[in-house]
Design an enzyme around this catalytic site. Structure first.
Site, PDB file in Angstrom:
ATOM      1  N   VAL A  21       0.838  -1.209   0.000  1.00  0.00           N
ATOM      2  CA  VAL A  21       0.000   0.000   0.000  1.00  0.00           C
ATOM      3  C   VAL A  21       0.872   1.259   0.000  1.00  0.00           C
ATOM      4  O   VAL A  21       0.661   2.183  -0.801  1.00  0.00           O
ATOM      5  CB  VAL A  21      -0.973   0.008   1.208  1.00  0.00           C
TER       6      VAL A  21
ATOM      7  N   LYS B  70      -6.892  -2.221   9.640  1.00  0.00           N
ATOM      8  CA  LYS B  70      -8.170  -2.712  10.166  1.00  0.00           C
ATOM      9  C   LYS B  70      -8.009  -3.352  11.542  1.00  0.00           C
ATOM     10  O   LYS B  70      -8.897  -3.280  12.373  1.00  0.00           O
ATOM     11  CB  LYS B  70      -8.804  -3.689   9.183  1.00  0.00           C
TER      12      LYS B  70
ATOM     13  N   GLU C 159     -10.840   4.947   5.656  1.00  0.00           N
ATOM     14  CA  GLU C 159     -11.626   4.347   4.567  1.00  0.00           C
ATOM     15  C   GLU C 159     -10.976   3.077   4.013  1.00  0.00           C
ATOM     16  O   GLU C 159     -11.654   2.100   3.695  1.00  0.00           O
ATOM     17  CB  GLU C 159     -11.793   5.376   3.433  1.00  0.00           C
TER      18      GLU C 159
ATOM     19  N   VAL D 241     -11.431  -0.990   5.243  1.00  0.00           N
ATOM     20  CA  VAL D 241     -12.466  -1.960   4.839  1.00  0.00           C
ATOM     21  C   VAL D 241     -12.710  -1.842   3.343  1.00  0.00           C
ATOM     22  O   VAL D 241     -12.954  -0.744   2.830  1.00  0.00           O
ATOM     23  CB  VAL D 241     -13.799  -1.714   5.585  1.00  0.00           C
TER      24      VAL D 241
ATOM     25  N   GLY E 232     -10.825  -2.034   0.711  1.00  0.00           N
ATOM     26  CA  GLY E 232      -9.813  -1.429  -0.170  1.00  0.00           C
ATOM     27  C   GLY E 232     -10.318  -0.194  -0.882  1.00  0.00           C
ATOM     28  O   GLY E 232     -10.617   0.826  -0.256  1.00  0.00           O
TER      29      GLY E 232
ATOM     30  N   GLY F 184      -0.396  -9.565  -4.231  1.00  0.00           N
ATOM     31  CA  GLY F 184      -0.407  -8.511  -3.197  1.00  0.00           C
ATOM     32  C   GLY F 184      -1.746  -8.382  -2.496  1.00  0.00           C
ATOM     33  O   GLY F 184      -1.992  -7.400  -1.797  1.00  0.00           O
TER      34      GLY F 184
ATOM     35  N   GLU G  48      -2.523 -10.577   3.293  1.00  0.00           N
ATOM     36  CA  GLU G  48      -1.694  -9.911   4.300  1.00  0.00           C
ATOM     37  C   GLU G  48      -0.340 -10.626   4.334  1.00  0.00           C
ATOM     38  O   GLU G  48      -0.221 -11.771   3.872  1.00  0.00           O
ATOM     39  CB  GLU G  48      -2.369 -10.016   5.671  1.00  0.00           C
TER      40      GLU G  48
ATOM     41  N   ASP H  64      -9.209 -11.321   9.332  1.00  0.00           N
ATOM     42  CA  ASP H  64      -9.201 -10.029   8.622  1.00  0.00           C
ATOM     43  C   ASP H  64     -10.641  -9.565   8.371  1.00  0.00           C
ATOM     44  O   ASP H  64     -10.973  -8.397   8.596  1.00  0.00           O
ATOM     45  CB  ASP H  64      -8.439 -10.215   7.293  1.00  0.00           C
TER      46      ASP H  64
ATOM     47  N   LYS I 287     -12.779  -6.238   9.829  1.00  0.00           N
ATOM     48  CA  LYS I 287     -13.526  -5.293   8.982  1.00  0.00           C
ATOM     49  C   LYS I 287     -14.998  -5.240   9.389  1.00  0.00           C
ATOM     50  O   LYS I 287     -15.608  -4.166   9.389  1.00  0.00           O
ATOM     51  CB  LYS I 287     -13.386  -5.703   7.512  1.00  0.00           C
TER      52      LYS I 287
HETATM   53  P1  NAP Z   1       3.264  -4.727   3.704  1.00  0.00           P
HETATM   54  O1  NAP Z   1       3.401  -4.909   2.246  1.00  0.00           O
HETATM   55  O2  NAP Z   1       3.690  -5.842   4.603  1.00  0.00           O
HETATM   56  O3  NAP Z   1       4.100  -3.408   4.092  1.00  0.00           O
HETATM   57  C1  NAP Z   1       4.332  -3.017   5.418  1.00  0.00           C
HETATM   58  C2  NAP Z   1       5.311  -1.854   5.405  1.00  0.00           C
HETATM   59  O4  NAP Z   1       5.435  -1.360   6.738  1.00  0.00           O
HETATM   60  C3  NAP Z   1       6.714  -2.218   4.948  1.00  0.00           C
HETATM   61  O5  NAP Z   1       7.273  -1.164   4.220  1.00  0.00           O
HETATM   62  C4  NAP Z   1       7.487  -2.404   6.275  1.00  0.00           C
HETATM   63  O6  NAP Z   1       8.863  -2.072   6.178  1.00  0.00           O
HETATM   64  C5  NAP Z   1       6.801  -1.399   7.158  1.00  0.00           C
HETATM   65  N1  NAP Z   1       6.791  -1.809   8.555  1.00  0.00           N
HETATM   66  C6  NAP Z   1       6.142  -2.867   9.093  1.00  0.00           C
HETATM   67  N2  NAP Z   1       6.374  -2.935  10.422  1.00  0.00           N
HETATM   68  C7  NAP Z   1       7.183  -1.893  10.701  1.00  0.00           C
HETATM   69  C8  NAP Z   1       7.791  -1.430  11.903  1.00  0.00           C
HETATM   70  N3  NAP Z   1       7.609  -2.033  13.068  1.00  0.00           N
HETATM   71  N4  NAP Z   1       8.573  -0.325  11.840  1.00  0.00           N
HETATM   72  C9  NAP Z   1       8.767   0.307  10.659  1.00  0.00           C
HETATM   73  N5  NAP Z   1       8.218  -0.081   9.489  1.00  0.00           N
HETATM   74  C10 NAP Z   1       7.440  -1.178   9.518  1.00  0.00           C
HETATM   75  O7  NAP Z   1       1.762  -4.376   4.114  1.00  0.00           O
HETATM   76  P2  NAP Z   1       0.604  -3.823   3.159  1.00  0.00           P
HETATM   77  O8  NAP Z   1      -0.008  -4.947   2.402  1.00  0.00           O
HETATM   78  O9  NAP Z   1       1.093  -2.638   2.432  1.00  0.00           O
HETATM   79  O10 NAP Z   1      -0.486  -3.409   4.249  1.00  0.00           O
HETATM   80  C11 NAP Z   1      -0.333  -2.260   5.021  1.00  0.00           C
HETATM   81  C12 NAP Z   1      -1.614  -1.986   5.785  1.00  0.00           C
HETATM   82  O11 NAP Z   1      -2.674  -1.765   4.863  1.00  0.00           O
HETATM   83  C13 NAP Z   1      -2.099  -3.112   6.681  1.00  0.00           C
HETATM   84  O12 NAP Z   1      -2.722  -2.577   7.811  1.00  0.00           O
HETATM   85  C14 NAP Z   1      -3.115  -3.830   5.817  1.00  0.00           C
HETATM   86  O13 NAP Z   1      -4.067  -4.535   6.560  1.00  0.00           O
HETATM   87  C15 NAP Z   1      -3.743  -2.671   5.118  1.00  0.00           C
HETATM   88  N6  NAP Z   1      -4.392  -2.979   3.837  1.00  0.00           N
HETATM   89  C16 NAP Z   1      -3.709  -3.666   2.892  1.00  0.00           C
HETATM   90  C17 NAP Z   1      -4.314  -3.917   1.671  1.00  0.00           C
HETATM   91  C18 NAP Z   1      -3.607  -4.688   0.593  1.00  0.00           C
HETATM   92  O14 NAP Z   1      -4.227  -4.922  -0.437  1.00  0.00           O
HETATM   93  N7  NAP Z   1      -2.350  -5.086   0.763  1.00  0.00           N
HETATM   94  C19 NAP Z   1      -5.605  -3.438   1.433  1.00  0.00           C
HETATM   95  C20 NAP Z   1      -6.278  -2.703   2.432  1.00  0.00           C
HETATM   96  C21 NAP Z   1      -5.648  -2.481   3.637  1.00  0.00           C
HETATM   97  P3  NAP Z   1       9.880  -2.894   5.225  1.00  0.00           P
HETATM   98  O15 NAP Z   1       9.464  -2.534   3.829  1.00  0.00           O
HETATM   99  O16 NAP Z   1      11.237  -2.400   5.562  1.00  0.00           O
HETATM  100  O17 NAP Z   1       9.651  -4.342   5.554  1.00  0.00           O
HETATM  101  N1  HSE Z   2      -5.816  -9.046   2.774  1.00  0.00           N
HETATM  102  C1  HSE Z   2      -6.929  -8.180   2.592  1.00  0.00           C
HETATM  103  C2  HSE Z   2      -7.933  -8.833   1.647  1.00  0.00           C
HETATM  104  C3  HSE Z   2      -6.455  -6.877   2.028  1.00  0.00           C
HETATM  105  O1  HSE Z   2      -7.570  -9.832   1.015  1.00  0.00           O
HETATM  106  O2  HSE Z   2      -9.064  -8.395   1.547  1.00  0.00           O
HETATM  107  C4  HSE Z   2      -7.511  -5.847   2.052  1.00  0.00           C
HETATM  108  O3  HSE Z   2      -7.871  -5.499   3.337  1.00  0.00           O
END
Ligand code: NAP
Ligand code: HSE
Length: 432
Positions: free
Chosen positions: A15, A106, A130, A133, A135, A188, A191, A202, A206
């Site tokens: 993200v 979330k 926003e 929940v 995306g 991607g 999680e 998850d 939500k």
């Molecule tokens: P991700 O790809 O695992 O990225 C996490 C990022 O945060 C990485 O850059 C990581 O650093 C950094 N990070 C994690 N723990 C840290 C810490 N303790 N100190 C400093 N930096 C830290 O996760 P993501 O998929 O982008 O998701 C991020 C958030 O958005 C989550 O809450 C997730 O539930 C939410 N979300 C994700 C999606 C989705 O489609 N992926 C959709 C909706 C909501 P490094 O890069 O150095 O490892």
């Molecule tokens: N892992 C979550 C999903 C990302 O698959 O819906 C969005 O919150």
């Protein structure tokens, strides 16, 4: 008037990477929308030496959160790190320091949303979420703003893209669970630790957030009953299809007589209903209200750009208020006077798949257990008899029955000497 709005980004994974891309690609458009440019100040990551797809100027990355928290030029903190801690601490500290917060987290909002919003109200800052929940599909702002005069009666939805993607691949292509999960991770959607996706956690986070906003009540993840999809097998999809049903991981919430009932579990839905046709990573949420009737939100529930769309919409809304000097709108007030109705109070139809010994009288023994608990059978089929091993599979559909009775029946059936295994129990949702 402010010359620019300072952004501190916490997390640059799926993200966060999308957020940085779009901050650069749509720089001018964002500045026009807000009335001032957004200026990225620092980006917090765990490992500053990790190769990144997006190029940032030297010194932008930091592994020290204080570089954002103590930076007086940061007006809005975007938290897209994920996990409960240290994300919660950073959000609370940002608020204490008078910074607005946008989060996609979330888990934090489901577990600590009420305290975060209370703290934000006390400090006169905004916390918007926003992206937490569905995306890129708007649902939180519509619940808080567009449907604000409605009483919400129920929410039925598919709110985890990863599991919907996996279930679609299992149903349409007969893929194994593991193969479909790996593909969802590569894309991607999942999680970092997919346990939360596939175990229904998850979606429970939500649903807790949605129930809190829809029913204006404090509903936490612990109040949501949840079950995952790991026990579903190819046979279940085959039998469901033969019976005219699809299997989906559903999030269902309603409020009756002051009690909120919220649950996430695999469910069979008739193949011709709308949610049965929501496939792949798509999410869909149907909100039933007293004034607007049924309103459907449908779209991409995960992935970098859809989620960035929601994150940056929140940023634009806050930044406009900062530029215009408008006071932050108050967060929703939540009632404590709501009880939670347990899963044992549910009454619905059930699908059961049992692996039994192939010999006379087996059906009769199972039917007796069910009958004694007032569970009536709508249909029963014997499947895939393995003559050599003298084993058979029995598929039962019940009429409406009480969850508590069905669970007692399963325990009793599991103790019958003629039953080798209880293959699955799937709730059946009958909607118009
Ligand atoms: P991700 O790809 O695992 O990225 C996490 C990022 O945060 C990485 O850059 C990581 O650093 C950094 N990070 C994690 N723990 C840290 C810490 N303790 N100190 C400093 N930096 C830290 O996760 P993501 O998929 O982008 O998701 C991020 C958030 O958005 C989550 O809450 C997730 O539930 C939410 N979300 C994700 C999606 C989705 O489609 N992926 C959709 C909706 C909501 P490094 O890069 O150095 O490892
Ligand atoms: N892992 C979550 C999903 C990302 O698959 O819906 C969005 O919150």
């Amino acid at each position: 008037m402010k010359q620019s709005i300072g952004i501190g980004l916490m997390g640059m994974g799926v993200v966060g990477g999308g957020v940085v891309d779009v901050l650069f690609d749509k720089e001018e458009r964002l500045a026009k929308l807000i009335g001032a440019p957004l200026s990225l100040k620092r980006v917090l990551v765990r490992d500053v030496n990790k190769p990144r797809a997006v190029g940032l100027c030297d010194g932008m990355l930091t592994a020290n959160a204080d570089d954002i928290l103590d930076n007086p030029d940061v007006d809005i903190v975007i938290e897209v790190m994920g996990g409960e801690q240290p994300a919660l601490d950073y959000i609370m500290k940002s608020i204490s320091l008078g910074k607005h917060v946008v989060t996609a987290n979330k888990e934090v909002m489901a577990k600590h949303g009420a305290e975060i919003l209370t703290h934000a109200r006390e400090q006169g800052v905004q916390v918007l979420f926003e992206a937490s929940v569905a995306g890129g599909t708007p649902i939180i702002a519509p619940l808080l703003r567009d449907l604000v005069t409605n009483d919400v009666i129920s929410i039925n939805g598919i709110i985890n893209g990863t599991t919907n993607y996996i279930l679609t691949k299992m149903a349409q292509e007969g893929q194994d669970f593991g193969v479909a999960l790996s593909a969802a991770q590569e894309l991607g959607y999942a999680e970092s630790d997919p346990t939360n996706d596939v175990e229904g956690i998850d979606a429970a986070y939500k649903l807790a957030i949605l129930s809190t906003l829809a029913f204006r009540a404090r509903v936490s993840d612990a109040d949501v009953y949840s079950e995952g999809i790991t026990h579903l097998t190819a046979q279940d999809f085959r039998y469901a299809s033969e019976l005219g049903y699809a299997i989906k991981l559903l999030a269902i919430a309603s409020k009756t007589d002051g009690a909120v009932h919220a649950r996430v579990h695999p469910a069979m839905v008739r193949s011709d209903v709308m949610l049965a046709k929501v496939d792949g990573v798509l999410n869909a949420i149907e909100v039933q209200t007293d004034l607007a009737g049924r309103v459907l939100f449908h779209g991409r529930g995960a992935g970098d750009l859809p989620t960035t769309s929601a994150v940056l919409a929140d940023v634009v809304n806050i930044a406009r208020d900062v530029v215009g000097g408008a006071p932050p709108p108050p967060p929703p007030s939540l009632s404590d006077d709501v009880s939670i109705s347990p899963i044992s109070a549910l009454e619905t139809k059930y699908y059961m798949r049992l692996n039994v010994a192939e010999r006379p009288g087996v059906f009769a023994q199972i039917l007796k257990v069910l009958g004694d608990l007032d569970i009536s059978i709508a249909s029963a089929i014997q499947k895939e008899t393995d003559d050599a091993a003298r084993r058979a599979e029995i598929v039962l559909m019940t009429h409406r029955a009480k969850e508590a009775s069905v669970q007692s029946a399963l325990q009793a059936i599991g103790r019958l000497e003629v039953v080798n295994e209880i293959g699955s129990l799937i709730r059946v949702e009958e909607w118009d």
